[in-house]
Scaffold this active site. Sequence first.
Site, PDB file in Angstrom:
ATOM      1  N   ASP A 538      37.970  62.699  39.011  1.00 39.79           N
ATOM      2  CA  ASP A 538      37.046  62.528  37.771  1.00 39.79           C
ATOM      3  C   ASP A 538      37.653  61.790  36.819  1.00 39.79           C
ATOM      4  O   ASP A 538      38.855  61.329  36.910  1.00 39.79           O
ATOM      5  CB  ASP A 538      36.945  64.186  37.297  1.00 39.79           C
ATOM      6  N   GLU A 613      55.939  46.217  65.310  1.00 38.33           N
ATOM      7  CA  GLU A 613      54.805  46.800  64.263  1.00 38.33           C
ATOM      8  C   GLU A 613      55.205  46.703  62.916  1.00 38.33           C
ATOM      9  O   GLU A 613      54.365  46.539  62.075  1.00 38.33           O
ATOM     10  CB  GLU A 613      54.963  48.418  64.533  1.00 38.33           C
TER      11      GLU A 613
END
Length: 730
Positions: A538, A613
């Site tokens: 919020d 990776e």
Amino acid sequence: MGIIENKKSKTLTLHTKHSSYQMKIGNLDYLLHLYYGPSICDTDMSYQIMQYDRGFSGNPYESRDVRTFSLDAQPQEFSTQQQGDFRTTSIEIVNGDGSYSYNGKTAGYKISKGKYQLETLPCVFANKQDTADTLIVTLSDVVSNVQVELLYGVFEEADVITRAVKVVNKGDKPIHLKKIMSTCLDFLNGANFDLVSLPGRYGQERQVERQHMTHHIHTIGSVRGSSSHQQNPFVVLCDRETTEDYGKCYGFSLMYSGNFLAEVELDQYDQLRLVMGINPKQFVYELKPGETFEGPEVVMAFSEHGFTGLSHLYHDFYRTNLCKSKFVSDVMRPVLINSWEAAFMDFDDVKLIKIARAAKDMGVDLLVMDDGWFGKRDDDNSGLGDWFVNEEKIRCGLRKLVEQINDLGMKFGIWFEPEMVSEDSDLYRAHPDWAMEIPGRRGVRSRNQMALDMSRKDVQDYLIKQINDILDEANIYYVKWDINRSLSDIWSNKLPETKQGEVYHRYILGLYRVMDAIILTHPDILFEGCSGGGGRYDPAMLHYYPQYWVSDNTNPIDRLKLHYGTSFVYPTCTMGAHISDNGKYIPLETKAVVAMCGTFGYELDATHLTDEERAICKEQSDRFRKYYHILFTGDYYRLTNPFESGNMTAWQHVTKDKSESLLSVVVTNLTCNGPQEYIRVKGLEPEAMYRINDGEAVYSGAALMNAGLPINREISEYTSFQFYLARQKR
Ligand code: GLA
């Protein structure tokens, strides 16, 4: 000056660049609301108000011969109770004499330069370059002497108006507030409105819902003690015709992290009222003579350019006027790796260093040691509250561990869940009365933990000392501040029985005090908020933390919806987004494209990745840094809606000067031998030419926005694309 007073018409008008808001000191000094919407220049909007004798809608005593003035049918700035208005109220009060009446009439107003601040609650601020003004209108009930101050902040350039409320008991008896809303907005012609909200659940926060308004009270709110996964303190009122790009919409964003309520009522005459503020459920607040109560701020914005226009207003405003952290704009956010999904609580110093070393090859800047480093914490049944290092796990001690990470050229971050306590903890054994539990009842456990009574000063002081000590002990660059349960068993052993209805709110005030004393005193630390993912995402939290963990759900396909919904009000630079092992079938590249919609990082065991990776990750981290200025300061466009059935989800960031843009596309569904898809971009300069991905192809902004870019369909599902568009010199 964005605030104009007209003494003749008794109107007060708030002007932003593209919107106007008007109120009037009307009949008998009641404060009437006249207008909010596109700019109306200097028009006195009083002509909008029609007065009729409406059956069963009573008239104030003073106007009893005139039966045409009833608060039940008049638009108001602050709706009241027991005065003939039977719609939803902004205030519910029990006076010292036991009555429930509040008859607030305008007693005066004050206009000043600059933006008001609240004493107990966070709110937005004005920067040096902003034109911001404040209007405070005082309403007074002459019998009880209770005053209500309505605060308005006007941000002209930003197109934003804020509202907040204060109640001052100037009477000689205690009063009890049972409901106090921070904003009340009445629309005379409200039959054509839709309400958009962001409901969700754990793992699926802020999904988007839209509903037509019908004749009853529609409520959006939380009673979980926090703003919650289930609803967000943000709603939009829009025309039924409003779309992503076109149409009128009004946003209401509440700066509060506790129980909240938004009510939208379509009344008998098709007038629409919205009120928003602290949830009145289980709320009773005593105000003794001389005391003041502050209600949280609502940030309101209006756009005629659909949801995109509204989101842009909030994104720009919340990027500059909400959080003072240097990480908002001065310092680049680090690419981080978090230990949670890598090791959960099963780690020690050696394992962390191994992860950090492997992550270094991935271009990661910062290692975050998540839950499990303190007290006795091998699972989630114990240890919360004991904020000292577990030296059985971190054998070298915190300072040494951080030094070793720093020696690798990386920064270090740490996790806390300050508001919680485990029954199996030294803290609980020493202070069982600090945990919230109602005497004589055993309280609800959630994740087997209890909430501390944050309304208590001794609890607040303990947390401030304990956490500040850790932060000052080692070179800590980042903190993840978590809370992992909803509140229940609301009780404070420090407050008398008559004041237990204040605990929910006092908890939040206590939390803000602790955050002030930890976060604002550590301006060099980057704080990220978290609540079982995005359960307390919020604006009040974003006043403290420049970023918030969107969700524990790191699946990139689910994240498309999560990011889409969150972006309605919160800028993408606040959205914590990581690549994890979740979604094994989804290419690493797609995970990276999705995580670049937020703060970008990793949430996996880097030691399990292959060299190849890790090299791919290094390129991704570098790419994030390369495009950082577009992603963190540009305009964000939702190009497709992932809640609708479509084959791809696309979004785009465009720099403010329209010179660069990053278009991201994820293919979520591939129909066999289906039609060709074109993604039409937004926000470019139509006449300018844009080079695609630094290659040969150069197209005009107009072509890209009107005809779009064809997306290759000879690919597999969950493939993604990123297109970098660079404006060419003329
Ligand atoms: C919450 C957070 C996670 C992690 C765990 C640790 O669920 O959302 O990211 O920090 O807590 O317990």
